[in-house]
Design a protein around this motif. Structure first.
Motif, PDB file in Angstrom:
ATOM      1  N   SER A 175      -1.718 -44.669   8.316  1.00  0.00           N
ATOM      2  CA  SER A 175      -3.102 -45.088   8.113  1.00  0.00           C
ATOM      3  C   SER A 175      -3.421 -46.426   8.748  1.00  0.00           C
ATOM      4  CB  SER A 175      -3.410 -45.172   6.612  1.00  0.00           C
ATOM      5  OG  SER A 175      -3.561 -43.886   6.074  1.00  0.00           O
ATOM      6  N   SER A 233      -8.231 -46.653   5.910  1.00  0.00           N
ATOM      7  CA  SER A 233      -8.873 -47.262   4.747  1.00  0.00           C
ATOM      8  C   SER A 233     -10.377 -47.226   4.975  1.00  0.00           C
ATOM      9  CB  SER A 233      -8.395 -48.700   4.561  1.00  0.00           C
ATOM     10  OG  SER A 233      -8.922 -49.496   5.602  1.00  0.00           O
ATOM     11  N   ARG A 234     -11.088 -47.557   3.946  1.00  0.00           N
ATOM     12  CA  ARG A 234     -12.540 -47.420   3.987  1.00  0.00           C
ATOM     13  C   ARG A 234     -13.271 -48.238   5.063  1.00  0.00           C
ATOM     14  NH1 ARG A 234     -16.572 -46.348  -0.713  1.00  0.00           N
ATOM     15  NH2 ARG A 234     -18.466 -46.758   0.459  1.00  0.00           N
ATOM     16  N   VAL A 272     -13.479 -46.522   8.250  1.00  0.00           N
ATOM     17  CA  VAL A 272     -14.405 -45.393   8.230  1.00  0.00           C
ATOM     18  C   VAL A 272     -15.852 -45.898   8.251  1.00  0.00           C
ATOM     19  CG1 VAL A 272     -15.218 -43.431   6.853  1.00  0.00           C
ATOM     20  CG2 VAL A 272     -12.760 -43.891   7.056  1.00  0.00           C
ATOM     21  N   HIS A 279     -14.928 -39.804   8.273  1.00  0.00           N
ATOM     22  CA  HIS A 279     -14.666 -39.933   6.842  1.00  0.00           C
ATOM     23  C   HIS A 279     -13.525 -39.047   6.353  1.00  0.00           C
ATOM     24  CE1 HIS A 279     -15.362 -39.170   2.489  1.00  0.00           C
ATOM     25  NE2 HIS A 279     -15.488 -40.470   2.493  1.00  0.00           N
ATOM     26  N   GLN A 283     -10.315 -40.732   5.469  1.00  0.00           N
ATOM     27  CA  GLN A 283     -10.256 -41.805   4.466  1.00  0.00           C
ATOM     28  C   GLN A 283      -9.379 -41.456   3.260  1.00  0.00           C
ATOM     29  OE1 GLN A 283     -13.966 -43.806   3.396  1.00  0.00           O
ATOM     30  NE2 GLN A 283     -13.226 -43.993   1.302  1.00  0.00           N
ATOM     31  N   GLY A 287     -12.255 -41.146  -0.985  1.00  0.00           N
ATOM     32  CA  GLY A 287     -11.803 -40.318   0.126  1.00  0.00           C
ATOM     33  C   GLY A 287     -10.859 -39.265  -0.425  1.00  0.00           C
ATOM     34  N   HIS A 341      -7.829 -48.067  -2.722  1.00  0.00           N
ATOM     35  CA  HIS A 341      -6.974 -47.438  -1.703  1.00  0.00           C
ATOM     36  C   HIS A 341      -5.671 -46.953  -2.348  1.00  0.00           C
ATOM     37  CE1 HIS A 341      -5.863 -46.453   2.407  1.00  0.00           C
ATOM     38  NE2 HIS A 341      -4.641 -46.808   2.066  1.00  0.00           N
TER      39      HIS A 341
END
Ligand SMILES: Cc1cc2nc3c(=O)[nH]c(=O)nc-3n(C[C@H](O)[C@H](O)[C@H](O)COP(=O)(O)OP(=O)(O)OC[C@H]3O[C@@H](n4cnc5c(N)ncnc54)[C@H](O)[C@@H]3O)c2cc1C
Ligand SMILES: Nc1ncnc2c1ncn2[C@@H]1O[C@H](COP(=O)(O)O)[C@@H](O)[C@H]1O
Lengths: 258, 302
Positions: B191, B219-220, B223, B230, B233, B238, B257
């Motif tokens: 990620s 991670s957000r 995105v 998305h 995520q 997500g 997360h």
């Protein structure tokens, strides 16, 4: 139309935090401060609404805190807010969310704001209380955690973010308050001409004592590092050595590398 | 000590987090009554008292109405502590209830300690101990922080009547977007976090994912900035994943997360900050600039 945006200045979260002398908050030495990330979305949405309505609304930005918060205020003015209120409070970190909300509500009460934007939470406290509590103080409807916002003729249609990517759609009439979530929009960077223009905008200073009338409901007893769970291996040093160690650990402990 | 626990329904289904509320009350050694706006046909498996208002009349989301219903139950039960999950429902409703009661609110409690509540601060890097100064307190507990109780039994139901009107109209749910990538099936996920710095660097992380035969996660902020779509995520908003190997590159380890990946079998994190909270769940934390370490690792693997 009148719009209020509430912003908080917070330390850069990549900093190293140490308790202050009283042991109830962080020591400010060596910290760099910036606008709370969630509040950048609030400022952006307020400025977009102003633009949508042909620049007619007036956008006021408010921040409670010591003198350093003027930096965050200036950024929001450069992003397009019209005027600012700095509620001067060197001891804001000792106030609970109930008091912060009551200060904002005391300021907003007689001003006739049609819309109030806040962040969904502050990065340093993460209480997610101040916005909703302001709305409760003022007796106006409030929608939280917005990832979608539309305004038309006195009605707000909002998309709330729920868990797992699901959204909840709600509608309410102004005056209303919304709390903004990450990803609601793409906050703009202030341009140099706008930074220059912002220098001429008014920043009114109000001592907090003029607005604070309530006692705190909760006290912070301590501020400290989390108890280390340990167990994990920390690898520092030269990149080449780190790579070698990681590969041997992956071979030893996972079935991923053969 | 008496607690009133506010559980949740979503789309007619009782959420499992309701049992975490009961676990929390158990840990406090407190007496517990449950409150739900839900339905007779999906009651919790729990042997205590339940205040129930019909979602058919009150709606599943209606903060004005739900606030009034919680206050009705508070009046009957007179609890010391009103407990919500720190969820999109809980953090929305709790401050409304607290304001009406002029009660202290403590958000996202992770532990009970020294006569107070411990909560996170500074994106999870630090902790605060908070003590309510009011007789009644409203708290929200962090999802996953307290062991759920085993479901069992059937409740004694006391029905609440719905009366208040509302200034907020709920128009309905919008389902999550379709996923082109099903991360839940991946054995390896690599990620990218905000620490990658810019969109161009996604390819550096994707190259490591490929070298390990895995999928790309994110991670957000990655995105939100539209560096990846998305469906990559990981986290509460997500996907929830538990691969054999999870590699977190430039991800600080915020609770939202962690909630999506902490059950992974083996977690490797690369972060230049030795104190980043991701270190709390990582089996191995490499303290390095990811732009140096990741390409070097990829090169050795290919
Ligand atoms: C209701 C809600 C739901 C949320 N849902 C999610 C979700 O589902 N998923 C999610 O991920 N987040 C979610 N968030 C956001 C979450 O709180 C964090 O903001 C987010 O996870 C932070 O992402 P990040 O770690 O990539 O960025 P940051 O927190 O900014 O961390 C970046 C990290 O990169 C490191 N770094 C920087 N440069 C380098 C370098 N060159 N080399 C190595 N390391 C470097 C830094 O030390 C830092 O630790 C949610 C938040 C809320 C309020
Ligand atoms: N000191 C402050 N000054 C102005 N607004 C604030 C302040 N503290 C919190 N807020 C607002 O309230 C929101 C929620 O904060 P919190 O309840 O601390 O998580 C923030 O995103 C801000 O919009």
């Amino acid at each position: 139309m009148k719009i209020l945006v509430c912003i908080k200045q917070v330390p850069d979260m990549e900093s190293r935090f140490k308790p202050d002398a009283a042991g109830v908050w962080f020591a400010e030495t060596d910290l760099a401060f910036r606008m709370n990330e969630y509040d950048e979305y609030a400022v952006e949405q307020a400025v977009r609404l102003k633009e949508q309505l042909g620049d007619a609304p007036e956008v006021t930005v408010l921040s409670i805190g010591p003198d350093r918060v003027v930096e965050a205020i200036k950024k929001s003015l450069a992003m397009g807010c019209d005027r600012a209120v700095h509620v001067q409070d060197p001891a804001v970190h000792l106030k609970d969310p109930w008091q912060i909300a009551s200060i904002i509500a005391a300021y907003a009460k007689d001003q006739g704001f049609d819309l109030i934007f806040t962040g969904m939470q502050s990065q340093d406290r993460g209480s997610a209380q101040v916005g909703v509590t302001v709305a409760e103080h003022l007796g106006i409807p409030c929608a939280t955690t917005l990832v979608g916002f539309a305004y038309d003729n006195g009605t707000v249609t909002a998309k709330r973010e729920l868990e797992g990517g699901v959204k909840g759609v709600v509608r309410m009439k102004t005056p209303a308050l919304v709390t903004c979530q990450l990803g609601l929009n793409t906050p703009r960077y202030p341009t140099l001409p706008n930074i220059m223009k912002a220098k001429k905008k008014e920043i009114a200073a109000i001592p907090v004592a003029d607005l604070l009338t309530v006692e705190s409901l909760a006290v912070t007893a301590s501020f400290h590092s989390p108890a280390k769970k340990g167990g994990g291996i920390v690898i520092e040093g030269e990149i080449a050595d780190q790579v070698t160690r990681v590969i041997s650990l992956l071979k030893e402990k996972t079935a991923v590398l053969r | 000590m008496k607690t009133l626990l506010i559980g949740e329904y979503r789309d007619g289904k009782l959420l499992d987090s309701t049992y975490e509320l009961l676990g929390f009350a158990g840990q406090l050694g407190a007496e517990a009554a449950l409150f739900l706006v839900g339905s007779d046909s999906a009651l919790p498996a729990y042997g205590g008292k339940l205040y129930l208002a019909p979602a058919s009349e009150a709606g599943e989301f209606n903060p004005d109405l739900h606030k009034q219903l919680v206050l009705d139950a508070v009046k009957k039960e007179n609890p010391d502590c009103i407990v919500f999950i720190h969820s999109s429902y809980g953090w929305d409703l709790a401050p409304r209830v607290a304001a009406a009661l002029k009660a202290a609110q403590v958000s996202e409690v992770v532990a009970v300690k020294d006569g107070g509540y411990e909560v996170g601060a500074c994106n999870g890097k630090m902790r605060r101990l908070i003590k309510p100064a009011t007789a009644q307190a409203v708290i929200t507990i962090q999802a996953g922080a307290f062991q759920p109780v085993q479901p069992g039994g059937s409740p004694q139901v006391e029905k609440l009547a719905v009366s208040a009107s509302s200034a907020i109209e709920f128009l309905g749910y919008e389902p999550a977007e379709d996923k082109a990538v099903d991360l839940a099936k991946a054995e390896v996920i690599v990620s990218a976090g905000r620490g990658i710095g810019k969109k161009d660097n996604v390819s550096v992380i994707a190259a490591l994912a490929k070298a390990l035969g895995g999928e790309l996660g994110a991670s957000r902020p990655v995105v939100d900035a539209e560096w990846v779509t998305h469906d990559h995520q990981v986290g509460t908003t997500g996907q929830t994943v538990s691969p054999k190997l999870y590699v977190a590159c430039g991800i600080s380890g915020a609770i939202q997360h962690l909630a999506g990946m902490k059950k992974s079998d083996f977690i490797l994190a690369i972060n230049k900050d030795k104190d980043a909270p991701i270190g709390e769940v990582a089996d191995v934390l490499v303290v390095a600039d990811l732009m140096q370490f990741v390409p070097a690792l990829t090169a050795k693997l290919t």
